[in-house]
Write an enzyme that holds these catalytic residues in place. Structure first.
Site, PDB file in Angstrom:
ATOM      1  N   GLY A 152      27.854 118.772 138.827  1.00 58.08           N
ATOM      2  CA  GLY A 152      27.918 119.142 139.992  1.00 58.08           C
ATOM      3  C   GLY A 152      28.191 120.522 140.343  1.00 58.08           C
ATOM      4  CG  ASN A 153      25.516 122.774 142.002  1.00 57.23           C
ATOM      5  OD1 ASN A 153      25.433 122.678 143.461  1.00 57.23           O
ATOM      6  ND2 ASN A 153      24.000 122.616 141.822  1.00 57.23           N
ATOM      7  NE  ARG A 154      32.911 126.817 145.101  1.00 53.43           N
ATOM      8  CZ  ARG A 154      33.474 128.022 145.539  1.00 53.43           C
ATOM      9  NH1 ARG A 154      33.152 128.343 144.191  1.00 53.43           N
ATOM     10  NH2 ARG A 154      33.636 128.530 145.788  1.00 53.43           N
TER      11      ARG A 154
END
Ligand code: CTP
Length: 412
Positions: A208-210
């Site tokens: 995923g990412n932030r």
């Protein structure tokens, strides 16, 4: 036709010599087609009579917070109003507003309205720049209230400087701009992608990412406030959104986001692609949780995800507009411009992670806009809500019909 036509405006008048200007303001608003309900504090009636304002507004003036039946009910009035404008607003009124106190009537009415609030201070010299004054203004602005700045000139005290209430024409123009903005995307269908995507590795893990989804949600809310019908395709975000004109579709992976966006795109006027889409996903998703072994560290083979922006860019029809984002850490401008070209977008908002206060998991953002006509607009560091409005204003500008009377050609 003025954007004030048919709008319900409460004009709150408090005790200040500048109250004499409220008569002209009432007349200007009524002439522009607004319905004006004047509320006066008892102190205001010592400067200008309710009869004058009754005559100009065509409605009985109220000087009570509540108590009488029917119309003269502050809660009912609060629901009726499209805008509440306090002009003049002497310092004691808006200092109470800043603290949520209701023992001054102008401030009590402020507590009762759901509509946008604006206030036009009237003060004597030097009061404007006092730290306490500035702190109260900042506090009201943080609640979303709009300051109508004071003017310079001769003051009632005979001194000359800053403190005069804004001129009625300027207040009318500000209200007109406010309602004009509400109609900026009237009747338009807007598609927004937002948030991160999660690409599963096994039943418990993902890549995923932030991204928090905050910027995309701010865009959806701003577009809805400007009159658009919004379809928001939101990746896994802890945030939610509730607005009658926003239809929310939650997705998990880039492929799901792609499918939803491609399905929704035909028939939309504007697509704003704010999602941080994972470029790659694991080639295989393990059916069971991958167990730790003593053997060599496992490798995850990746395959490319479809590019939503590039696909919509290829499918774009004349009259459709695409806005994207570019998050860069180096060669920012060149990368943003080349993304705009490559994905056939019309406007791109460049985010540099090198900018203090910008980027993921923040409430503020700092972007530079590049449009397909090579126009570059660098915006200040602002809240994501304010950035969203700026981006949509720039998009609405590009959507305006060209001089030939046709929409801008968006497919080159
Ligand atoms: N985008 C998209 N679908 C993808 C990847 C990106 O719709 N699979 C959109 C983003 O929402 C954004 C724009 O394309 O509006 C640019 O995204 P970005 O991640 O900066 O660009 P990439 O094309 O992924 O390029 P790179 O990662 O090499 O910078």
């Amino acid at each position: 036709m003025s954007s004030l036509t048919g709008k319900h405006i409460i004009l709150g008048i408090s005790g200040s010599i500048a109250a004499y200007k409220s008569a002209l303001l009432t007349r200007l608003l009524v002439r522009s087609g607004a319905e004006v309900q004047v509320l006066m504090t008892p102190a205001a009636t010592t400067f200008i009579t309710p009869l004058t304002l009754h005559t100009l507004s065509g409605k009985p003036v109220h000087a009570q917070v509540s108590s009488e039946a029917g119309w003269n009910n502050h809660v009912e009035l609060g629901l009726w109003a499209d805008a509440y404008c306090l002009a003049p607003a002497p310092a004691n009124t808006w200092c109470q507003m800043a603290r949520g106190l209701g023992d001054n009537r102008g401030a009590a009415w402020d507590l009762c309205v759901r509509c946008p609030v604006s206030f036009a201070p009237a003060m004597d010299l030097d009061m404007v720049n006092q730290p306490a004054t500035q702190a109260n203004v900042a506090r009201l602005q943080s609640y979303g209230d709009t300051l109508i700045p004071v003017g310079r000139g001769e003051l009632a005290s005979g001194l000359v400087g800053e403190g005069r209430m804004a001129e009625p024409e300027d207040i009318q123009a500000m209200l007109e701009a406010h309602f004009g903005e509400q109609q900026l995307l009237d009747g338009k269908r807007v598609l927004i992608t937002a948030g991160p995507t999660h690409e599963p590795i096994d039943p418990v893990r993902f890549i995923g990412n932030r991204s928090s989804g905050r910027m995309g949600i701010a865009l959806a809310e701003a577009a809805a406030a400007m009159g658009a019908s919004v379809k928001l395709v939101l990746g896994p975000s802890a945030l939610g959104v509730h607005h009658p004109r926003i239809e929310l579709e939650r997705v998990e992976t880039a492929q799901e986001m792609f499918d939803a966006a491609v399905r929704q795109f035909p028939g939309t006027d504007l697509a704003v692609l704010a999602a941080a889409v994972a470029d790659y996903r694991p080639a295989e998703v393990a059916e069971q949780k991958i167990k730790k072994t003593e053997a060599a560290s496992p490798a995850i083979a990746l395959v490319k995800n479809p590019d939503i922006a590039a696909t919509l860019g290829r499918q774009k029809q004349p009259g459709q507009l695409i806005v994207g984002f570019a998050l860069e850490t180096e060669n920012e401008e060149a990368n943003a411009r080349s993304k705009l070209e490559r994905k056939n977008m019309d406007l791109i908002a460049l985010n540099s992670l090198r900018d203090e206060g910008a980027g993921f998991e923040r409430t503020t953002n700092k972007v530079t806009l590049f449009d397909r006509n090579n126009k570059r607009t660098a915006l200040e560091l602002k809240t994501k809500e304010a950035v969203a409005r700026d981006i949509l204003r720039a998009a609405a500008e590009l959507m305006k019909p060209t001089r030939a009377g046709s929409q801008n050609k968006t497919s080159l």
